[in-house]
Design a protein around this motif. Structure first.
Motif, PDB file in Angstrom:
ATOM      1  N   ARG A   1       0.824  -1.209   0.000  1.00  0.00           N
ATOM      2  CA  ARG A   1       0.000   0.000   0.000  1.00  0.00           C
ATOM      3  C   ARG A   1       0.858   1.259   0.000  1.00  0.00           C
ATOM      4  O   ARG A   1       0.550   2.235  -0.699  1.00  0.00           O
ATOM      5  N   GLU A   2       1.918   1.268   0.776  1.00  0.00           N
ATOM      6  CA  GLU A   2       2.807   2.434   0.822  1.00  0.00           C
ATOM      7  C   GLU A   2       3.343   2.767  -0.560  1.00  0.00           C
ATOM      8  O   GLU A   2       3.342   3.931  -0.985  1.00  0.00           O
TER       9      GLU A   2
ATOM     10  N   LEU B   1       0.429   3.952  -3.055  1.00  0.00           N
ATOM     11  CA  LEU B   1      -0.094   5.285  -2.764  1.00  0.00           C
ATOM     12  C   LEU B   1       0.964   6.373  -2.920  1.00  0.00           C
ATOM     13  O   LEU B   1       0.635   7.517  -3.204  1.00  0.00           O
ATOM     14  N   ARG B   2       2.217   6.017  -2.764  1.00  0.00           N
ATOM     15  CA  ARG B   2       3.275   6.987  -3.034  1.00  0.00           C
ATOM     16  C   ARG B   2       3.299   7.313  -4.530  1.00  0.00           C
ATOM     17  O   ARG B   2       3.499   8.466  -4.930  1.00  0.00           O
TER      18      ARG B   2
ATOM     19  N   PRO C   1      -1.265   8.739  -5.315  1.00  0.00           N
ATOM     20  CA  PRO C   1      -1.950   9.030  -4.051  1.00  0.00           C
ATOM     21  C   PRO C   1      -3.472   9.051  -4.144  1.00  0.00           C
ATOM     22  O   PRO C   1      -4.150   8.843  -3.131  1.00  0.00           O
ATOM     23  N   ASP C   2      -4.038   9.288  -5.335  1.00  0.00           N
ATOM     24  CA  ASP C   2      -5.493   9.379  -5.460  1.00  0.00           C
ATOM     25  C   ASP C   2      -6.137   8.057  -5.868  1.00  0.00           C
ATOM     26  O   ASP C   2      -7.331   7.999  -6.159  1.00  0.00           O
ATOM     27  N   SER C   3      -5.354   6.972  -5.906  1.00  0.00           N
ATOM     28  CA  SER C   3      -5.921   5.684  -6.301  1.00  0.00           C
ATOM     29  C   SER C   3      -6.627   5.015  -5.124  1.00  0.00           C
ATOM     30  O   SER C   3      -6.404   5.357  -3.964  1.00  0.00           O
TER      31      SER C   3
ATOM     32  N   GLY D   1      -9.938   6.458  -3.087  1.00  0.00           N
ATOM     33  CA  GLY D   1      -9.378   7.710  -3.551  1.00  0.00           C
ATOM     34  C   GLY D   1     -10.237   8.310  -4.645  1.00  0.00           C
ATOM     35  O   GLY D   1     -11.181   7.685  -5.129  1.00  0.00           O
TER      36      GLY D   1
END
Length: 276
Positions: free
Chosen positions: A58-59, A62-63, A66-68, A80
């Motif tokens: 996940r890190e 999302l890095r 970020p909007d997924s 997101g």
């Protein structure tokens, strides 16, 4: 379409990075002393390595985006505002992993507007990285061609059927159906990791894969792998003849040459109403 293909390739690269980020921890945990907990019942184990791997995945996802949104087996759904929705199984085949059997994988798929467009299945112990996007399917960078035997009696079938829930729902009919597959196929194996089994079908290492009771994180990447490698992937909902969505709880995948009469008949029975 060109822009979507380019995006699908980028999403595949992101998924590869996420799977790689979790791989060392999974390999280190394999065949170690570990605590095993259970979710729905004693057939559904989870370990600290599942949770830790999903957190790491996940890190990375999302890095990069970020909007997924992320649908994870262990961490649930985070929503997101973007178009991309990830489906993550950090260790598909946890029961095998916990027992010290090396048939498990990390599966990460991405969908846009309801359709899978990128997928990664990483077998960390065998060193096989299966990837798929709208430009094809690959193993360790080499293009996959889904091909195999044409006769079921010579074929290799990988399946999770019947699960304990199939036995509860279908009674003796589930065992009758399984017997027909065992008698009809050259080899039947119940490995218990749908994503890796689908990757093996895409590679032509198994002629067919068949499962019930799966979730989106089990099949998002694998379904795309099979289709992009030129294979056949059919989703279904037992008891519902209209169930065609790839997120349905059942699937049948096979190489295009296979005359999959026996396993197709089994699926058609299930779609037609379960018992009988």
């Amino acid at each position: 379409m060109t822009d979507l293909r380019a995006l699908s390739e980028r999403l595949t690269d992101i998924a590869v990075a996420a799977a790689d980020a979790a791989a060392d921890g999974i390999r280190a945990g394999f065949r170690s002393t570990m605590d095993v907990a259970y979710k729905r019942d004693h057939h559904d184990p989870v370990t600290e390595h599942d949770r830790r791997a999903e957190e790491r995945i996940r890190e990375v996802l999302l890095r990069a985006l970020p909007d997924s949104s992320i649908v994870g087996e262990e961490g649930g759904t985070s929503t997101g505002a973007g178009r991309v929705r990830w489906h993550v199984d950090p260790i598909d085949g946890t029961a095998n992993f916990a027992a010290g059997s090396a048939y498990f994988c990390t599966s990460i798929g991405a969908e846009i507007d309801g359709e899978p467009v990128a997928g990664v299945v990483l077998d960390p112990m065998a060193g096989n990285l299966f990837t798929a996007h709208l430009g094809g399917a690959f193993r360790n960078g080499r293009r996959l061609r889904c091909t195999g035997r044409s006769a079921e009696r010579h074929g290799y079938l990988v399946t999770s059927y019947p699960s304990v829930r199939d036995l509860d729902d279908q009674g003796p009919d589930a065992l009758r159906r399984f017997e027909s597959l065992v008698r009809g196929y050259g080899t039947v194996r119940r490995h218990g990791a749908a994503a890796l089994s689908l990757a093996h079908v895409a590679a032509g290492w198994a002629e067919a894969g068949f499962g019930t009771g799966v979730h989106s994180w089990d099949v998002c990447a694998g379904a795309l792998l099979v289709r992009q490698a030129g294979g056949v992937y059919r989703s279904f909902t037992p008891g519902d003849p209209t169930g065609t969505d790839w997120t349905a709880p059942g699937y049948l995948a096979h190489v295009p040459e296979l005359a999959a009469d026996l396993v197709t008949a089994t699926v058609d029975e299930l779609v037609g109403g379960g018992r009988g």
